[in-house]
Design an enzyme around this catalytic site. Structure first.
Site, short mmCIF file in Angstrom:
data_model
loop_
_atom_site.label_atom_id
_atom_site.label_comp_id
_atom_site.label_asym_id
_atom_site.label_seq_id
_atom_site.Cartn_x
_atom_site.Cartn_y
_atom_site.Cartn_z
CE1 TYR A 270 -3.97 -1.56 5.50
CE2 TYR A 270 -3.13 0.47 4.88
CZ TYR A 270 -3.83 -0.99 4.51
OH TYR A 270 -3.94 -1.14 3.10
CB SER B 81 -0.92 -0.01 1.16
OG SER B 81 -1.36 1.37 1.59
CD GLU C 143 -2.16 5.17 4.82
OE1 GLU C 143 -1.78 5.18 6.04
OE2 GLU C 143 -2.72 5.94 4.49
P1 NAP Z 1 -11.37 -4.68 1.54
O1 NAP Z 1 -12.67 -4.36 0.60
O2 NAP Z 1 -11.69 -4.09 2.85
O3 NAP Z 1 -11.39 -6.30 1.85
C1 NAP Z 1 -10.63 -7.03 2.70
C2 NAP Z 1 -10.84 -8.50 2.54
O4 NAP Z 1 -10.02 -8.83 3.50
C3 NAP Z 1 -12.33 -8.99 2.84
O5 NAP Z 1 -12.54 -10.02 1.90
C4 NAP Z 1 -12.32 -9.18 4.22
O6 NAP Z 1 -13.09 -10.37 4.50
C5 NAP Z 1 -10.95 -10.02 4.42
N1 NAP Z 1 -10.57 -10.18 5.71
C6 NAP Z 1 -10.40 -9.08 6.62
N2 NAP Z 1 -9.80 -9.51 7.84
C7 NAP Z 1 -9.72 -10.80 7.74
C8 NAP Z 1 -9.49 -11.92 8.53
N3 NAP Z 1 -9.21 -11.59 10.02
N4 NAP Z 1 -9.57 -13.21 7.96
C9 NAP Z 1 -9.93 -13.41 6.59
N5 NAP Z 1 -10.20 -12.39 5.91
C10 NAP Z 1 -10.03 -11.25 6.57
O7 NAP Z 1 -10.22 -4.09 0.87
P2 NAP Z 1 -9.74 -4.01 -0.51
O8 NAP Z 1 -10.04 -2.44 -0.78
O9 NAP Z 1 -10.51 -4.94 -1.38
O10 NAP Z 1 -8.11 -4.15 -0.40
C11 NAP Z 1 -7.73 -5.22 -0.66
C12 NAP Z 1 -6.22 -5.48 -0.20
O11 NAP Z 1 -5.45 -4.34 -0.78
C13 NAP Z 1 -6.29 -5.18 1.22
O12 NAP Z 1 -4.96 -5.96 1.68
C14 NAP Z 1 -5.92 -3.69 1.47
O13 NAP Z 1 -4.95 -3.51 2.82
C15 NAP Z 1 -4.82 -3.44 0.18
N6 NAP Z 1 -5.13 -2.35 -0.41
C16 NAP Z 1 -6.14 -1.75 -0.83
C17 NAP Z 1 -5.91 -0.20 -1.38
C18 NAP Z 1 -7.17 0.32 -1.80
O14 NAP Z 1 -7.27 1.76 -2.08
N7 NAP Z 1 -8.61 -0.21 -1.90
C19 NAP Z 1 -4.84 0.34 -1.42
C20 NAP Z 1 -3.65 -0.32 -1.38
C21 NAP Z 1 -3.37 -1.70 -0.62
P3 NAP Z 1 -14.67 -9.93 5.05
O15 NAP Z 1 -15.56 -9.80 4.02
O16 NAP Z 1 -14.93 -11.12 5.93
O17 NAP Z 1 -14.69 -8.98 6.10
N1 GDD Z 2 -12.20 7.29 6.24
C1 GDD Z 2 -12.52 8.59 6.34
N2 GDD Z 2 -13.46 9.22 7.07
N3 GDD Z 2 -11.58 9.22 5.94
C2 GDD Z 2 -11.73 10.67 6.04
C3 GDD Z 2 -12.61 11.35 6.63
C4 GDD Z 2 -13.95 10.50 6.97
O1 GDD Z 2 -14.82 11.02 7.71
N4 GDD Z 2 -12.71 12.76 6.41
C5 GDD Z 2 -11.23 12.98 5.92
N5 GDD Z 2 -10.90 11.85 5.80
C6 GDD Z 2 -9.38 11.55 5.14
C7 GDD Z 2 -8.44 10.69 5.98
O2 GDD Z 2 -7.93 11.36 7.20
C8 GDD Z 2 -7.45 10.32 5.03
O3 GDD Z 2 -6.51 11.28 4.82
C9 GDD Z 2 -8.31 10.33 3.61
O4 GDD Z 2 -9.46 11.04 3.72
C10 GDD Z 2 -8.44 8.96 2.89
O5 GDD Z 2 -9.15 8.24 4.10
P1 GDD Z 2 -9.58 6.59 3.62
O6 GDD Z 2 -10.62 6.67 2.57
O7 GDD Z 2 -10.08 6.18 4.93
O8 GDD Z 2 -8.38 5.82 2.85
P2 GDD Z 2 -6.87 5.81 3.28
O9 GDD Z 2 -6.07 6.70 2.36
O10 GDD Z 2 -6.52 6.06 4.96
O11 GDD Z 2 -6.58 4.34 3.16
C11 GDD Z 2 -6.93 3.63 1.91
O12 GDD Z 2 -5.77 3.63 0.98
C12 GDD Z 2 -4.74 2.97 1.36
C13 GDD Z 2 -3.62 3.20 0.22
O13 GDD Z 2 -3.20 4.53 0.08
C14 GDD Z 2 -7.17 2.10 2.40
O14 GDD Z 2 -7.88 1.66 0.89
C15 GDD Z 2 -5.97 1.41 2.74
O15 GDD Z 2 -6.37 0.00 2.91
C16 GDD Z 2 -4.99 1.51 1.34
O16 GDD Z 2 -3.75 0.75 1.59
#
Ligand code: NAP
Ligand code: GDD
Length: 338
Positions: A156, A132, A134
């Site tokens: 995280y 990520s 992050e």
């Molecule tokens: P998501 O929608 O939150 O999906 C997370 C998945 O992990 C769900 O299938 C969830 O299952 C499963 N999971 C969570 N805790 C678990 C546990 N203890 N045991 C088994 N399964 C578990 O996340 P996503 O956005 O698809 O992201 C996929 C991956 O990419 C994650 O690793 C995330 O950290 C990473 N990532 C995401 C982003 C982004 O912007 N979306 C960016 C960079 C990296 P349940 O449905 O049962 O909760």
């Molecule tokens: N969730 C949330 N809720 N975020 C808020 C809010 C609120 O009400 N108001 C402002 N934000 C700001 C957060 O402080 C952060 O700076 C930004 O919006 C994005 O927050 P999220 O959408 O929660 O995503 P994230 O950037 O923290 O994390 C996501 O992206 C990562 C990759 O950079 C997640 O998908 C992570 O799993 C992923 O790794």
């Protein structure tokens, strides 16, 4: 499809946003797709498998938990895979400040369990780790690329840095094909409601339907490099098709603030965000990541990957999807009460 040549993929986290898009994409390429889900998902399929609704009959699902090495080992001892996409994680940064312990356990030990079981049972399977942006956290340079040092700002982020290093270590120590994608934020109508983009688009739809009077948000000045999840799962697949394993930044190269997201999303529904969005310190994080902006030159040149959805189209798609969803919930409620 010839069963002898058909590739088999395992997706952990198949019920999530990315897991569901990746499963659809791999099915389209002719893969046999398997997914790991928590046992509770099998007990509440309507709710917990909802993102897989359209493909449920085309995939095989196995119960396993990231907390249990034995459960992962068991599945890997029964089925042989060509590729393993390890997407399962506690993925909400905000939650990781509330319960850092379970985030660490699921994200670090869970990754270690999958790697260790693969090494034991099928070391020739290719492994993808969901790294990520992050991990860059308090960024040392902008834009961020593969060589940018990590400085995570949350439990995280720390857990993802550990998973990234574990993945590299399995590559170097055991010669396994272990690769990481360092993916910047990617969204879609399937995004979880706790993430800011979906919180905003759902908020817009609720306000438009007269079901809410305001939307409370935290830091509106944070900037993210937002892409579409559908584009990003293509990159995951390409990463595992290379002759050797490596790590890649996947990003659009464009950053926008949460405020800009609000502005566009509310405007899409004919509203001015300034009339509806209220600042609420509850949503501020103890340590914020102010700006993430990726340089995906390596993914472009080596993988031939390019995003196809721009920021404006992403916001539009999410808003219209939620307007439709909330609209149909509203009309269902009306028909029940009529
Ligand atoms: P998501 O929608 O939150 O999906 C997370 C998945 O992990 C769900 O299938 C969830 O299952 C499963 N999971 C969570 N805790 C678990 C546990 N203890 N045991 C088994 N399964 C578990 O996340 P996503 O956005 O698809 O992201 C996929 C991956 O990419 C994650 O690793 C995330 O950290 C990473 N990532 C995401 C982003 C982004 O912007 N979306 C960016 C960079 C990296 P349940 O449905 O049962 O909760
Ligand atoms: N969730 C949330 N809720 N975020 C808020 C809010 C609120 O009400 N108001 C402002 N934000 C700001 C957060 O402080 C952060 O700076 C930004 O919006 C994005 O927050 P999220 O959408 O929660 O995503 P994230 O950037 O923290 O994390 C996501 O992206 C990562 C990759 O950079 C997640 O998908 C992570 O799993 C992923 O790794």
């Amino acid at each position: 499809m010839n069963p002898a040549t058909q590739k088999k993929a395992l997706i952990t986290g198949i019920t999530g946003q990315d897991g569901s898009y990746l499963a659809e994409y791999l099915l389209g390429l002719g893969y046999e797709v398997h997914g790991l889900v928590r046992r509770v998902a099998l007990e509440q399929p309507a709710h917990r498998l909802s993102r897989l609704r359209g493909i449920r009959n085309q995939i095989q699902i196995h119960a396993a938990s990231l907390e249990s090495y034995a459960s992962i080992f068991h599945v890997l001892s029964k089925h042989q895979f060509d590729e393993c996409y390890h997407l399962a994680a506690q993925s909400f940064v905000g939650e990781s400040f509330i319960d850092g312990f379970s985030t660490m356990t699921a994200n670090i030990s869970g990754t270690h369990y999958v790697l260790a079981a693969l090494r034991e049972l099928q070391p020739s399977a290719k492994f993808y780790f969901a790294g990520s942006s992050e991990m860059f956290g308090n960024v040392r340079e902008t834009p961020q690329r593969e060589s940018t040092p990590f400085h995570p700002r949350s439990p995280y982020g720390i857990s993802k840095v550990a998973g990234f290093h574990l993945t590299t270590n399995y590559r170097e120590a055991y010669g396994m094909f272990c690769a990481s994608g360092i993916l910047f934020n990617h969204e879609s109508p399937r995004r979880g409601f706790e993430f800011v983009t979906r919180k905003i688009t759902e908020g817009v739809a609720r306000i438009k339907a007269g079901m809410a009077k305001e939307l409370k948000l935290g830091n509106l000045d944070a900037k993210r490099d937002w892409g579409h999840a559908r584009d990003y799962v293509r990159a995951m697949h390409l990463i595992l098709q290379q002759p050797s394993s490596d790590d890649y930044v996947v990003a659009t190269g464009e950053a926008h603030s949460v405020r800009e997201f609000c502005q566009l999303a509310f405007a899409e529904a004919g509203l001015d965000y300034r009339d509806w969005v209220k600042a609420d310190p509850t949503f501020y994080r103890p340590a914020e990541v102010d700006l993430l902006l990726g340089d995906a030159s390596k993914a472009r040149s080596v993988l031939g990957w390019r995003p196809t959805t721009d920021f404006q189209s992403l916001v539009k798609e999410m808003v219209h999807s939620d307007l439709e969803l909330i609209g149909s919930e509203g009309s269902k409620r009306e028909s029940v009460t009529a």
